[in-house]
Design an enzyme around this catalytic site. Structure first.
Site, mmCIF file in Angstrom:
data_model
loop_
_atom_site.group_PDB
_atom_site.id
_atom_site.type_symbol
_atom_site.label_atom_id
_atom_site.label_comp_id
_atom_site.label_asym_id
_atom_site.label_seq_id
_atom_site.Cartn_x
_atom_site.Cartn_y
_atom_site.Cartn_z
ATOM 1 N N LYS A 1 39.302 47.257 52.784
ATOM 2 C CA LYS A 1 38.641 46.601 51.945
ATOM 3 C C LYS A 1 38.894 44.945 52.487
ATOM 4 O O LYS A 1 37.914 44.407 52.315
ATOM 5 C CB LYS A 1 39.255 46.758 50.594
ATOM 6 N N GLN B 1 44.950 47.809 43.370
ATOM 7 C CA GLN B 1 44.652 49.241 43.928
ATOM 8 C C GLN B 1 45.590 50.309 43.098
ATOM 9 O O GLN B 1 46.714 50.110 42.807
ATOM 10 C CB GLN B 1 45.291 49.434 45.335
ATOM 11 N N ASP C 1 36.375 45.944 40.006
ATOM 12 C CA ASP C 1 36.450 47.579 39.837
ATOM 13 C C ASP C 1 35.462 47.997 38.587
ATOM 14 O O ASP C 1 35.675 49.156 38.526
ATOM 15 C CB ASP C 1 37.912 47.654 39.468
HETATM 16 N N1 GUN Z 1 42.020 54.025 44.082
HETATM 17 C C1 GUN Z 1 41.056 54.958 44.390
HETATM 18 N N2 GUN Z 1 39.878 54.611 44.018
HETATM 19 C C2 GUN Z 1 40.009 53.155 43.534
HETATM 20 C C3 GUN Z 1 39.168 52.277 43.032
HETATM 21 O O1 GUN Z 1 37.922 52.477 42.952
HETATM 22 N N3 GUN Z 1 39.714 51.059 42.520
HETATM 23 C C4 GUN Z 1 41.226 50.863 42.847
HETATM 24 N N4 GUN Z 1 41.632 49.994 42.137
HETATM 25 N N5 GUN Z 1 42.000 52.008 43.162
HETATM 26 C C5 GUN Z 1 41.421 53.068 43.816
#
Ligand code: GUN
Length: 299
Positions: free
Chosen positions: A53, A97, A120
């Protein structure tokens, strides 16, 4: 012949649009788009995702900040960090995350993120805006938003008359995916582990979206001939045929056999996966444009 939906290619076109919009925003307003990613603990898979990311954010021309906190971080310490990011005008998107270590209350943290920085799309305000069709001010969860772009590649924007079945009902994916399909005029069924005769329900779908978290659970006889199949699963399974101790990624759909029946299908890897990160960048670009009072790009 089945069409293999190329998520990498669609994701690349989203990223191109984000780069252009980000450069134009900075040129016109001086605003440099900022994304902050917070990771707690040392789960290796989470670190891999977060690293990807951050790299993509830089490639898009964003200021990319990563906060790496130890596994022992307290609720109060994490809440304080989120608060400071909420107040930081140079940060337009905040992503914490998941999963967080077990001693932390993830829901409380997610709900403490300012909704306009919640890239998100997990804040109840954003979930509510999606449910009520407010696409102009809300932010949509990245994986369903990305899956929806792939559906649009096949069927266009209007899904009138089509039956869509989403298998899975999580807040992160199943529920927002069903809302997006409904907003596009599909007739939507949300199925899940307690659904009676899942195979029969799935076989009614013109658009079948699988997010069950079980490797290759969706078989060919779950697929309506000519259907579009969107596979959201990412499962690592043993692959002794590749050598001892080797593994490979498979989706929630038995790809080879389902491809014999479907008209279009997403592969794993290379389908929905690349779209998630692309839509995170898209959401951050949208948030930055709104913060700067500019019309955000459309994806
Ligand atoms: N962990 C796995 N997928 C995601 C996501 O889309 N967002 C976040 N914040 N954590 C994740």
């Amino acid at each position: 012949m089945v069409e293999i939906i190329d998520g990498k290619q669609v994701a690349a076109s989203v990223i191109d649009a984000v780069k252009t919009a980000t450069a134009v925003l900075e040129k016109n307003t001086g605003v440099k788009t900022g994304l902050a990613v917070v990771i707690v603990g040392d789960d290796p898979a989470s670190h891999t995702y977060v690293g990807a990311k951050g790299r993509m954010a830089k490639e898009c021309g964003f200021t990319s900040i990563q906060h790496t906190l130890p596994a022992e971080t307290t609720q109060g310490e994490l809440a304080k960090l989120v608060q400071s990011l909420n107040e930081d005008a140079s940060i337009h998107g905040i992503l914490v995350q998941l999963p967080l270590p077990k001693h932390l209350n993830a829901e409380a943290i997610i709900q403490s993120i300012r909704p306009d920085k919640d890239v998100d799309g997990l804040h109840v305000v954003n979930a509510g805006k999606l449910a009520t069709g407010d696409f102009a001010t809300g932010l949509i969860s990245c994986t369903p938003a990305g899956a929806m772009l792939l559906v649009r590649r096949i069927h266009g924007k209007d899904l009138s008359g089509l039956n869509a079945v989403v298998i899975g009902r999580s807040n992160l994916f199943g529920k927002p995916m069903a809302q997006l399909l409904l907003a596009a005029n599909a007739t939507v069924t949300t199925a899940h582990s307690r659904t009676k005769d899942l195979a029969t329900v799935a076989r009614g779908a013109d658009i079948l979206v699988a997010a069950v978290g079980r490797p290759e659970m969706v078989k060919a006889d779950w697929v309506k001939p000519g259907a579009t199949v969107i596979d959201v699963g990412i499962n690592r399974i043993a692959a002794p045929e590749r050598g001892e101790g080797r593994s490979r990624l498979v989706g929630d759909v038995a790809f080879a056999e389902a491809s014999e029946v479907a008209a279009a299908i997403t592969p794993v890897p290379g389908g929905v996966g690349p779209m998630t990160i692309a839509m995170l960048m898209a959401n951050t670009a949208i948030a930055a444009h709104r913060a700067a009072g500019q019309t955000p790009p459309k994806f």
